[in-house]
Structures are given as C-alpha cells and as structure tokens.
Design an enzyme around this catalytic site. Structure first.
Site, PDB file in Angstrom:
ATOM      1  N   TYR A 138     -82.008  51.240  44.739  1.00  0.00           N
ATOM      2  CA  TYR A 138     -82.735  51.507  43.489  1.00  0.00           C
ATOM      3  C   TYR A 138     -84.236  51.243  43.630  1.00  0.00           C
ATOM      4  O   TYR A 138     -85.026  51.681  42.815  1.00  0.00           O
ATOM      5  CB  TYR A 138     -82.171  50.666  42.336  1.00  0.00           C
ATOM      6  CG  TYR A 138     -80.742  51.036  41.945  1.00  0.00           C
ATOM      7  CD1 TYR A 138     -80.140  52.180  42.438  1.00  0.00           C
ATOM      8  CD2 TYR A 138     -80.016  50.241  41.088  1.00  0.00           C
ATOM      9  CE1 TYR A 138     -78.853  52.517  42.106  1.00  0.00           C
ATOM     10  CE2 TYR A 138     -78.709  50.572  40.736  1.00  0.00           C
ATOM     11  CZ  TYR A 138     -78.135  51.715  41.252  1.00  0.00           C
ATOM     12  OH  TYR A 138     -76.855  52.041  40.919  1.00  0.00           O
ATOM     13  N   ASP A 151     -65.251  51.317  49.639  1.00  0.00           N
ATOM     14  CA  ASP A 151     -64.214  52.251  49.180  1.00  0.00           C
ATOM     15  C   ASP A 151     -62.872  51.541  49.028  1.00  0.00           C
ATOM     16  O   ASP A 151     -62.146  51.724  48.045  1.00  0.00           O
ATOM     17  CB  ASP A 151     -64.104  53.472  50.114  1.00  0.00           C
ATOM     18  CG  ASP A 151     -64.197  53.103  51.586  1.00  0.00           C
ATOM     19  OD1 ASP A 151     -64.559  51.948  51.902  1.00  0.00           O
ATOM     20  OD2 ASP A 151     -63.905  53.950  52.445  1.00  0.00           O
ATOM     21  N   ASP A 195     -68.760  47.279  36.739  1.00  0.00           N
ATOM     22  CA  ASP A 195     -68.217  48.007  35.584  1.00  0.00           C
ATOM     23  C   ASP A 195     -66.721  48.269  35.762  1.00  0.00           C
ATOM     24  O   ASP A 195     -65.951  48.185  34.815  1.00  0.00           O
ATOM     25  CB  ASP A 195     -68.945  49.349  35.385  1.00  0.00           C
ATOM     26  CG  ASP A 195     -70.168  49.202  34.493  1.00  0.00           C
ATOM     27  OD1 ASP A 195     -70.505  48.044  34.142  1.00  0.00           O
ATOM     28  OD2 ASP A 195     -70.787  50.222  34.146  1.00  0.00           O
TER      29      ASP A 195
END
Ligand code: NAD
Length: 361
Positions: free
Chosen positions: A143, A226, A254
């Site tokens: 980010y 993953d 989340d």
C-alpha cells in the site's frame, strides 16, 4: 496506589457519541475495583471536526491524543461529508491520526461468543470456541511501496505498478508486537506470507524466525497466505495469534472477523512503538441508525477492554469487562443487530445499564 490514566475520547460521528457514552460509564464503573483512575478529555474528529473547524483532524486533537496514555475512538463519517474533496473527508482524519501517532500494528480479534454462534455462517462445531487475534502490519508493504502509479510504456500501453517492500526493521517491530501479543494469549503465533513466490515474503519469514529466538516460550509456525485463507474457514480453532503484512492482513482480518458474523461485536487496536494506541470498533458510524438509541455499544466496550489489556497493561480489568459482556449476552439481552428469537431486545443505553448492573454486582 491508584494508577491514573489520561484517555482521549474521540466520539466522531453517527452512533459514535452514543456508544462511547456507554463505554465511559463502564470504565468509570470498573476503575475503583482495580484502583484505577481515568481522566477523560474529549476531542473532535471526522465530520464533527469538519463542521466545527473545517478540517477532519484539527491539530488540537492530535496534540490531545499525543499527550494521552490511550485514545478511545468511536467512528467517523456520514452522507453529509461524502462529497467533500478528499483532504476534507472524515476518513482523511482517521488516516492522519494513524500516521500522526505512528501506529504500525493493527490488532483485530475474532472471538466467538457462545451465545452468538448462530450469527455465523459456519457450522457450530467449526466455530465454537474460536478465539483468534490477527496482527496486521499497517504502514508498510504494497500500500505504501515505491514505485507506484500508472505509467505509459514505449508502445503507449498503460502499466499499473505497486511495489511490495519491507525493510528488516519494519518486519522486526511488527514481529515483536505479535510475539508480545501471543504471550498475552496462548503463546502460539502463526506467521502468514507468500515466501514460495515473493522475495519480500522470504525476508519476512527469515526475520520472524530470527525474532522468534527472543521468544522461546512462544510456539511459531508459518503458513502461505493461500493456505491460511483456507484453514481459517476449514478449521479456525487451530489459530491463536496470526501475524502478517499489510495486504494479506487486510484480507485475512476481515475473513477472520466474519467468522463471528456480527459487526457490532468487533473491537480493534492500533499500536505504535511507544505512546498512545488507538482503540476503536471495526464498524463505521452507522448513520442509518444514529440518534435512535439502536446501536450496539459492545464493540466499543470491547475496544475499551483491548485498551486495558494491550495499551495500559491492565489485563484483569480487561477480563472483567469481557466477562460482563458475556454475562449480559448469557442473560438474553440483545441489540437489534444481534437479535434472535426468544431474546430480549434492548437499545444502546439499556445495554449499557445491563453491563453496569453486572459490573457492580
Ligand atoms: P457501517 O459499519 O457504519 O454500517 C454497516 C451496517 O451495519 C449498517 O446497517 C449499520 O446500521 C450496521 N451497524 C454498524 N455498526 C453497528 C452497531 N454498533 N450497532 C448496530 N448496527 C451497526 O458501514 P457503512 O454503512 O459502510 O458506513 C457508514 C459510514 O461509516 C461511512 O461514512 C463510512 O465511511 C464510515 N466508516 C467509518 C469507519 C471508521 O470510523 N473506522 C469504518 C467503516 C466505515
């Protein structure tokens, strides 16, 4: 001797003032029981600050937070400010606060309250007893890495670029927060990366393994992201504390949170190397129910418990608040968002009153 703490209160917008008022009452109720004294000071952030001062994070607010032991933030935002230019939006105030306090570690618990198991989309036997803490790196990684942008190539075709980069020092400091967090829990830490493909992840894995030598009492494991995403849904009980970078943490925190199924129950903490941490619910300002005494104050109350445990090192007071939340749920009281058949629906204030009753009994 009475331990004194300066707490900055940032009620913000929407349901913020309602849920924070309940939380302050809860803190005042437990303070004498643990020989604590809280000195609260309220400051403006978000839309409320824009209305008053023209900017979402007035310098005065940042100064008040910097000179406090901890910051209790409710929520910011609302329709009214959605069309303002970006630098004047409520969210900009939130980002400014995180940057201004140099908060690089985000702690997101996903705890299943046995009374709310049916709110989850997963089977009872899979999630019963789940208690996970995701520690996410917040100020580095893809980010923020350079170069970034959309560039034109020689052929005129556009190419979008972001860079996932971590310095050793950035990995070391988040690893330390994660090991310390694991120590306050069940001494088990799982580091999540993509070291089979990404060089930046290989460095992450090497450094976390190195830092682990300072924490021989914490059991460390590694998973590729993953696999971690699958394991969280398949068998979430295997996890205690997880640590990961900014991008993977954004997604996994989340995913873990949604195991619980109820947004009104989720607290969070953001910590720096020193100084005040920010403790806030995961949910937003819920403008659709603001001012109607319908909000669930429990995520905010549980954020105050996180403040006590991870910010002020008062784990017993934290446990007392968490136990009171559990007991009120056990007694069958529910706000609208977590209501189910046979339970008694209460508003925000009454939920607070129930907590006080338990804490004072
Ligand atoms: P939201 O979390 O505010 O609301 C989503 C839904 O959940 C709504 O139906 C709301 O009524 C419900 N809800 C949320 N918290 C609740 C609670 N404590 N009790 C009962 N119900 C609750 O998300 P949104 O609607 O996408 O955003 C509303 C505003 O909040 C926007 O301006 C957004 O930018 C802002 N926001 C702020 C934060 C923050 O302050 N950290 C986080 C997310 C969104």
């Amino acid at each position: 001797m009475t331990q004194q703490y300066k707490i900055a209160l940032l009620p913000g917008d929407g349901i913020g003032p309602e849920i924070l008022a309940v939380t302050v009452e809860v803190l005042n109720a437990i303070a004498p029981q643990f020989d604590l004294q809280f000195k609260f000071s309220e400051a403006l952030i978000g839309g409320a600050a824009i209305d008053e001062t023209g900017e979402p994070l007035p310098q005065e607010t940042l100064d008040a937070c910097r000179s406090s032991d901890a910051v209790l933030l409710a929520a910011i935002g609302g329709y009214k400010w959605d069309t303002l230019p970006r630098h004047q939006r409520p969210e900009t105030g939130l980002l400014g606060l995180r940057a201004g306090l140099e908060l690089f570690a985000n702690l997101r618990p996903a705890t299943i309250f046995p009374q709310l198991i049916d709110a989850s989309t997963l089977k009872r036997e899979v999630i019963e007893g789940v208690d996970i803490m995701v520690v996410r790196e917040l100020t580095g990684g893809i980010y923020f890495g350079e170069p970034k942008g959309i560039f034109e190539t020689e052929t005129g075709e556009k190419r979008g670029v972001n860079t996932m980069a971590y310095r050793e020092s950035e990995i070391d400091r988040i690893a330390k927060v994660a090991f310390e967090t694991a120590r306050k829990r069940k001494n088990k830490l799982c580091s999540v990366d993509k070291a089979n493909v990404l060089d930046v992840s290989q460095l992450w894995r090497d450094r976390v393994t190195q830092i682990a030598k300072e924490y021989a009492d914490v059991e460390l494991s590694h998973l590729y992201v993953d696999n971690a995403a699958m394991q969280l849904i398949r068998a979430p009980k295997q996890f205690d504390t997880m640590v990961t970078g900014n991008l993977f943490g954004d997604i996994l925190s989340d995913e873990a949170a949604m195991l619980t199924g109820s947004i009104g129950m989720l607290p969070s903490a953001s910590l720096g190397a020193s100084g005040a941490g920010v403790f806030e619910p995961v949910h937003g300002s819920a403008p659709d129910i603001a001012g109607q005494d319908k909000a669930n104050p429990l995520a905010q109350v549980l954020s105050a418990a996180m403040m006590l445990r991870y910010g002020l090192n008062q784990p017993q007071a934290a446990s007392k608040i968490e136990a009171a939340v559990s007991q009120v749920l056990e007694s069958g009281y529910r706000t609208g968002d977590i209501m189910s058949q046979g339970m008694q629906q209460v508003g925000c204030r009454q939920m607070g009153d129930m907590l006080l009753k338990v804490l004072e009994s």
